[in-house]
Design an enzyme around this catalytic site. Structure first.
Site, PDB file in Angstrom:
ATOM      1  N   GLU A 529     -48.362  48.494  53.006  1.00 51.30           N
ATOM      2  CA  GLU A 529     -49.802  48.674  52.728  1.00 51.30           C
ATOM      3  C   GLU A 529     -50.031  49.661  51.572  1.00 51.30           C
ATOM      4  O   GLU A 529     -50.988  49.520  50.815  1.00 51.30           O
ATOM      5  CB  GLU A 529     -50.496  49.171  54.001  1.00 51.30           C
ATOM      6  N   THR A 640     -63.313  37.756  44.673  1.00 52.67           N
ATOM      7  CA  THR A 640     -62.273  38.657  45.165  1.00 52.67           C
ATOM      8  C   THR A 640     -61.632  38.153  46.461  1.00 52.67           C
ATOM      9  O   THR A 640     -60.627  38.688  46.911  1.00 52.67           O
ATOM     10  CB  THR A 640     -62.812  40.093  45.331  1.00 52.67           C
TER      11      THR A 640
HETATM   12  C1  DMJ Z   1     -59.713  40.524  50.848  1.00 48.86           C
HETATM   13  O1  DMJ Z   1     -60.680  40.400  51.814  1.00 48.86           O
HETATM   14  C2  DMJ Z   1     -60.319  40.680  49.480  1.00 48.86           C
HETATM   15  O2  DMJ Z   1     -59.349  40.413  48.554  1.00 48.86           O
HETATM   16  C3  DMJ Z   1     -60.871  42.045  49.250  1.00 48.86           C
HETATM   17  O3  DMJ Z   1     -61.282  42.242  47.917  1.00 48.86           O
HETATM   18  C4  DMJ Z   1     -59.914  43.131  49.624  1.00 48.86           C
HETATM   19  N1  DMJ Z   1     -58.756  42.668  50.244  1.00 48.86           N
HETATM   20  C5  DMJ Z   1     -58.775  41.643  51.211  1.00 48.86           C
HETATM   21  C6  DMJ Z   1     -57.392  41.095  51.457  1.00 48.86           C
HETATM   22  O4  DMJ Z   1     -56.395  42.005  51.318  1.00 48.86           O
END
Ligand code: DMJ
Length: 667
Positions: A529, A640
């Protein structure tokens, strides 16, 4: 004259008593309120910082309590603010992951199930040509940087559609462009297709089927699956309601992979069951936006099915009350029934979080364009203006901003947790606009240059990494979440030729390499992590609470982007290593789990199949082994949560609607 005390004694004794009480009160006041001046939020002046340092030598525990988890106690010499920040981050992660981190390990990890490799779906050609053929500079071992050009404005199906106002049902009936189920395929003829590559692609597809079928079997309509206990799981970000997060998040991946039957099951569930009406859920504005609004928008772009547009708007409307703040910066949480919104208690004195309120732009802007309602874009433009105008300490954006005062909270900066996708959305808002939103690109370049200067470092072993920065102090640690930035820097390089292009590409490749190192330095070949850089270690987690892997996608996202931009075979090789590791350690008979400690040979599994495993991890791996013509990067920009959104002016699937003017302006 002596004053007589109530009990008739002379008051000279009373004065001494008063003195003593006064002294006690002053000491108490100092202990209670003195801390206010020493809280991190008030570190604006050097004077306060000096006082803080002075007291810290005497024993920081006086003011800042030691972390409660003895088992996770960090090293004594550590800055207590880092401890506080980590605790807050842990709280956020716990909120996201529910009780998974605390759960006793379930008995028996399960064996990989039998899997059936489906015959390859018929692949229709992708609608538009892939990333323009770019010359590869093979001699130097890397590709010359291709530039993803801006689209020619006006010369596209989207603009044609926008000039012919129609109802959404009419649009759908009249066969608006629909991406072929299967998302396009390999351009090569089947007989010249690289057999290994195709096998790998099919393997990832089979992983998706395994994840989906088990979710369907044991958790259908719930948010996520617990593969070991074969029951549903729901993190608090979903507000404890059955919102079918895995369905909405995973559906575009099914579509891209051509899993038609599964796709139809998911669509059917959304049509019949998905609604936020009449429930009182406290939802995360950010998570709901990136997973639910983002997922629906992609499905609408792919299919033109008005169902998805309606659902996207339905969800976004439920989030709107969160934007009613003095600054327009939204709160983090909103109740879907009452509209009451608030921030997390732990976030720097009631602040909103940069990566949350800064990660709404793509979805809200696109929603305005397909509905013709400018409201959504206006909301995110307000956020943009606040961030544009506010003074940035050393050109950087702190992670916390108070939505009432418009002032920064703690001066902590990160390209990982709490900061990450804000920077991503600056570049991608510009890309999504067909490279016309110049303000966004400028803000991106300014922010990234400051980050390059103040936060990007190279380890003694030559690994490039992005540190967190806290009150002028670098914490030489990188979150897995920050591994997306390898791809981000590379995309920044590939889309504009200027003085920073080479630097961006060099750093993008460097960060991606470092994240790969964090994987291969673990016996499981899966990355932790967070990982650190010190005299003793490089790209390795040191603390127990940062050794887990929860099926996150960010490293594979960067492999995918770097593959598309360089065609360097190593990125596909690294992706395949990851597939093998996921199969070996994360696969169970009933789905995929994260790991509690990537440094153990036989790590315990965490019993959660995250919805982003289907939305992002498997999608990026599948695309890594697909032809460039499948979702080409000059036509699609990924939100994202890896939901691809069409690029304006470049993509026939943009499906822009005519603007609906307010009644007063309409005449
Ligand atoms: C996802 O939900 C998206 O990528 C977000 O921006 C942050 N990270 C998680 C997955 O790791």
């Amino acid at each position: 004259m002596y004053r007589i005390s109530p009990i008739g004694r002379k008051s000279n004794f009373h004065s001494r008593e008063k003195c003593l009480i006064g002294l006690v009160l002053v000491t108490l006041c100092f202990l209670c309120f003195g801390g206010i001046f020493l809280l991190p939020d008030n570190f604006g002046s050097d004077r306060v910082l000096r006082v803080y340092k002075h007291f810290r030598k005497a024993g920081p525990e006086i003011f800042i309590p030691a972390p409660p988890l003895a088992a996770h106690a960090p090293h004594r010499s550590e800055d207590p603010h880092f401890i506080g920040d980590r605790q807050r981050l842990e709280q956020k992660i716990r909120a996201e992951l529910g009780d998974m981190l605390d759960e006793p390990p379930a008995a028996g990890g399960g064996e990989p199930g039998q899997f059936q490799v489906l015959a390859q779906q018929a692949q229709a050609p992708a609608p538009v040509a892939a990333l323009a053929d770019q010359p590869l500079d093979q001699d130097e071992g890397h590709a010359a940087i291709p530039v993803l050009a801006a689209p020619v404005q006006g010369d596209n199906a989207a603009s044609q559609a926008s000039s012919h106002p129609q109802s959404s049902a009419q649009q759908h009936n009249q066969q608006q462009p629909q991406l072929p189920l299967g998302g396009g395929g390999n351009d090569q003829a089947p007989d010249t297709l690289d057999a290994t590559l195709e096998e790998r692609r099919q393997k990832v597809k089979e992983m998706m089927e395994h994840a989906w079928h088990n979710y369907k079997l044991y958790a259908w309509g719930k948010n996520e699956l617990r593969p070991l206990s074969q029951r549903p799981h729901s993190a608090s970000i979903f507000g404890s309601y059955d919102l079918g997060a895995t369905i909405v998040d995973g559906l575009d991946t099914l579509y891209i992979m051509g899993l038609e039957k599964e796709y139809r099951e998911g669509r059917d569930w959304i049509e019949r069951k998905f609604s936020l009406d009449n429930i009182s859920a406290e939802l995360s504005v950010f998570e709901t936006n990136i997973r639910f609004v983002g997922g629906m928008l992609t499905l609408y772009a792919f299919t033109g099915d008005p169902l998805y547009k309606e659902k996207a708007q339905h969800v976004a409307d439920k989030l709107l009350p969160a934007f009613q703040t003095p600054t327009g910066i939204p709160y983090a949480l909103v109740n879907t029934k009452t509209g009451v919104a608030k921030n997390y208690g732990w976030a720097s004195g009631g602040s909103s979080i940069l990566s949350e309120f800064g990660t709404l732009h793509l979805e809200f802007a696109y929603l305005s364009d397909i509905t013709g309602n400018p409201l959504y874009r206006e909301r995110v433009q307000t956020i943009r203006q606040v961030l544009k105008e506010i003074e940035k300490p050393k050109g950087l954006y702190p992670n916390f901003l108070n939505p009432k005062t418009g002032k920064w909270g703690q001066l902590h900066m990160s390209l990982g947790a709490l900061g990450d996708s804000y920077y991503e959305y600056l570049l991608k808002a510009w890309l999504q606009s067909g490279q016309t939103d110049e303000e966004a690109r400028e803000m991106f370049d300014e922010a990234m240059l400051a980050i390059l200067d103040k936060m990007v470092r190279t380890s003694p072993g030559g690994l490039t990494y992005v540190s967190d920065l806290k009150f002028d102090r670098l914490e030489h640690k990188m979150d897995h979440l920050a591994c997306f930035s390898g791809g981000l820097f590379a995309l920044g390089a590939a889309t504009r030729q200027n003085d920073y292009t080479d630097k961006y590409m060099e750093v993008g490749k460097g960060i991606t390499n470092t994240c790969h190192e964090s994987y291969i330095r673990a016996p499981t070949q899966l990355g932790p992590e967070a990982f650190r850089f010190s005299e003793a270690v490089e790209a390795r987690a040191l603390r127990s609470q940062e050794k887990y892997y929860i099926l996150r996608p960010e490293t594979f996202e960067s492999y995918f982007v770097l593959w598309r931009l360089t065609h360097d075979q190593k990125y596909r090789d690294w992706g395949w290593e990851a597939v093998l590791a996921l199969e070996k350690h994360c696969r169970t008979a009933h789905g995929y789990c994260g790991l509690r400690n990537v440094y153990q040979q036989e790590p315990q599994k965490d019993d959660v199949q995250q919805s982003f495993f289907l939305a992002e991890t498997l999608k990026y791996l599948y695309l890594l082994f697909s032809d460039d013509s499948v979702l080409p990067l000059d036509e699609w920009v990924f939100n994202t949560e890896a939901h691809p959104l069409p690029i304006k002016g470049a993509n026939a699937y943009y499906r822009q609607a005519p603007v609906t003017l307010p009644v007063s302006n309409a005449s």
